[in-house]
Design an enzyme around this catalytic site. Structure first.
Site, short mmCIF file in Angstrom:
data_model
loop_
_atom_site.label_atom_id
_atom_site.label_comp_id
_atom_site.label_asym_id
_atom_site.label_seq_id
_atom_site.Cartn_x
_atom_site.Cartn_y
_atom_site.Cartn_z
N HIS A 268 0.81 -1.32 -0.13
CA HIS A 268 0.00 0.11 0.07
C HIS A 268 0.84 1.19 -0.09
O HIS A 268 0.36 2.26 -0.32
CB HIS A 268 -1.01 0.05 1.13
CG HIS A 268 -0.32 0.30 2.49
ND1 HIS A 268 -0.06 -0.62 3.34
CD2 HIS A 268 0.08 1.48 3.14
CE1 HIS A 268 0.34 -0.22 4.71
NE2 HIS A 268 0.53 1.31 4.37
N ASP B 165 -0.04 -7.35 1.48
CA ASP B 165 0.47 -6.00 1.59
C ASP B 165 2.11 -5.90 1.74
O ASP B 165 2.47 -5.47 2.53
CB ASP B 165 -0.29 -5.45 2.97
CG ASP B 165 0.00 -4.14 2.84
OD1 ASP B 165 0.09 -3.31 1.79
OD2 ASP B 165 -0.11 -3.55 3.79
N SER C 26 4.63 2.15 8.11
CA SER C 26 4.29 1.35 7.28
C SER C 26 5.46 0.75 6.47
O SER C 26 6.15 1.63 5.63
CB SER C 26 3.17 1.57 6.26
OG SER C 26 2.03 1.95 7.05
#
Length: 401
Positions: free
Chosen positions: A127, A157, A237
Site C-alpha cells: 500500500h 501487503d 508502514s
C-alpha cells in the site's frame, strides 16, 4: 624322455601343484583371519570416533545455544545501532482525480534492505507504493536513490523494490522465522513516522494469527498477521519489526484508527514464502476456498439451535468456487443478531485436516501456513446439527477486484 616317464612327470607336477594350492589356501585363510581381526578392531575405533564426534557436535550445539542466549540480551539501543543504516524512507508521487481535475500528492513509508541470493532489494508494504510513481529511497545518511517496483502482493501487503544505489551503500538485514515468536516477546519497530526518519518504538507481541482487511485485497483478509503493542504511526508502514537479536520477524503494516497500542505486522515467514515469486515479478498463488463467513458465537448458535459456539459460519458460497464444487452450503435465511443482519443456516466449519478452527482468523491462518493450490483438504462442518466431513481441492485465489 621315454613314454613311460611322461605319466610320472605329469603325476609329480599335479601333486606339486596341489601342495602349492593347499598352501596358498592356508596362507589366504590365515590372512583372512588377520584381516577380519583388523576390520573388527578398526570398527571399534570408528565407533569410538563417531561417539567423540557426536559429543563434539553436542558441545557445539550447546555453545551455539548459549551464544544465542547471550545475543538475545541486546538492548534496544544496541539493536538500533546494528540496524539503523538498513532502514530506508520511501517516497513517491501519486495523482488523484477530483472534480477539479488532477491533484498531485506524495506518499511516504518505510522499508528495509535485504539480500536475496546476492541481489540487494528493498522490502516494504504494497500500500506504500501501489499507486506511486517516481519512487525514491533515502538512507539515514540522507543519500537518496531512485527505485522501482519489481514485485508486489496486495493479498499480503508486500512489495519488493530495486534501488539504483551502489551496493556498498546498502546494508542488508537478516530475516528470522516468525514461527518461533511467542506472545509477550519484546519487539522493536523502526521507521519514519510522520517523516521522522530513523525513529524507534518498542513493545511486545500481543497476539499471533490475526487477520486484517485492506481496500486493495478486494475483501479478502490479510492472513496470519502479528498483533503488536508497538506504536505504529503514518510513515511507519513497511519498516522492519525486529527481535532483540536485530533480526527481522515482520513488516509493520497497519493500525486501528483511534486505538492505542494496537498495531499489526506481516510475519517474516510470509515474506520468505513469497520472495521467490515476487522477486521475479510473479504473483504468489494464495490458496482459495471460495466462501464468505462470520465467526460463530453464543447468540448465533442460539438462533440456529445448535450447541456449537465456535467455528466459521458459511454465509455465502462463491459460484464456481472450490467450496461450491465440494458441496459446502451457505446460509438460507436472514436474521438480526445484535443489530446486524446475518444469513444463517449454512455449514459451520469447525475443523480442517484435524486442526480445530475457532474463527475466521484460524481458517485464514491455517490455509496460508499449511496449504497451497491443488491440495485436497478435509473440512469438518456442522450441518443441520450433524458432523459432516467434506473433501475439497483448493484453487488459486482470483486477482483482487
Amino acid at each position: 624322455m621315454s613314454g613311460r616317464d611322461e605319466p610320472f612327470t605329469l603325476k609329480t607336477f599335479l601333486v606339486i601343484s596341489l601342495i602349492i594350492y593347499l598352501g596358498s589356501i592356508s596362507i589366504l585363510a590365515f590372512n583372512l583371519r588377520d584381516l577380519q581381526d583388523t576390520i573388527q578392531k578398526e570398527s571399534i575405533r570408528i565407533k569410538e570416533l563417531s561417539d567423540q564426534i557426536s559429543q563434539i557436535r553436542s558441545e557445539i550445539s550447546n555453545l551455539e545455544t548459549q551464544n544465542i542466549s547471550v545475543q538475545s540480551t541486546y538492548s534496544f539501543s544496541e539493536v538500533y545501532d546494528m540496524v539503523k543504516d538498513s532502514v530506508v524512507v520511501i517516497r513517491g508521487k501519486i495523482i488523484r482525480q477530483t472534480i477539479f481535475g488532477s491533484e498531485y500528492g506524495e506518499v511516504q513509508g518505510s522499508g528495509f534492505i535485504y539480500s536475496y541470493d546476492g541481489k540487494l532489494i528493498v522490502i516494504t508494504n504494497n500500500h506504500v507504493v501501489e499507486k506511486a510513481s517516481d519512487i525514491t529511497i533515502s538512507l539515514l545518511s540522507g543519500e537518496t536513490y531512485p527505485a522501482y517496483v519489481i514485485g508486489r502482493d496486495p493479498y499480503s501487503d508486500l512489495a519488493i523494490l530495486s534501488a539504483d544505489a551502489p551496493a556498498s551503500k546498502l546494508k542488508p538485514l537478516r530475516i528470522a522465522s516468525s514461527s518461533t515468536l511467542k506472545i509477550g516477546q519484546p519487539v522493536i519497530a523502526i521507521g519514519s513516522p510522520f517523516g521522522l526518519a530513523g525513529s524507534i518504538t518498542t513493545g511486545v507481541i500481543s497476539q499471533l494469527g490475526r487477520s486484517i482487511s485492506e481496500s486493495a485485497t478486494g475483501g479478502y483478509p490479510i492472513a496470519d498477521v502479528i498483533q503488536i503493542s508497538t506504536p505504529i504511526n503514518p510513515g511507519n508502514s513497511g519498516g522492519p519489526l525486529l527481535n532483540l537479536r536485530g533480526e527481522v520477524v515482520g513488516v509493520t503494516t497497519a493500525i486501528i484508527a483511534g486505538a492505542q497500542g494496537v498495531g499489526f505486522a506481516i510475519p517474516s515467514d510470509t515474506i520468505l514464502r513469497e520472495l521467490p515469486y515476487l522477486i521475479r515479478g510473479k504473483s504468489y498463488p494464495h490458496p482459495w476456498l471460495g466462501i464468505r463467513g462470520v465467526d460463530m458465537n453464543y447468540d448465533i448458535a442460539k438462533i440456529m439451535n445448535v450447541n456449537v459456539t465456535y467455528g466459521l459460519l458459511v454465509v455465502e458460497v462463491i459460484p464456481k468456487s472450490p467450496a461450491e464444487k465440494a458441496g459446502l452450503r451457505g446460509g438460507n435465511r436472514t436474521v438480526i443478531v445484535n443489530d446486524l443482519r446475518i444469513k444463517v443456516g449454512g455449514d459451520i466449519i469447525v475443523m480442517i485436516n484435524g486442526t480445530r478452527i475457532r474463527n475466521g482468523d484460524d481458517l485464514s491462518t491455517y490455509l496460508e501456513r499449511n496449504t497451497k493450490p491443488g491440495d485436497k483438504i478435509q473440512i469438518a462442518v456442522i450441518r443441520a446439527g450433524r458432523l459432516v466431513n467434506v473433501t475439497l481441492e483448493l484453487e488459486v485465489r482470483p486477482p483482487p477486484g
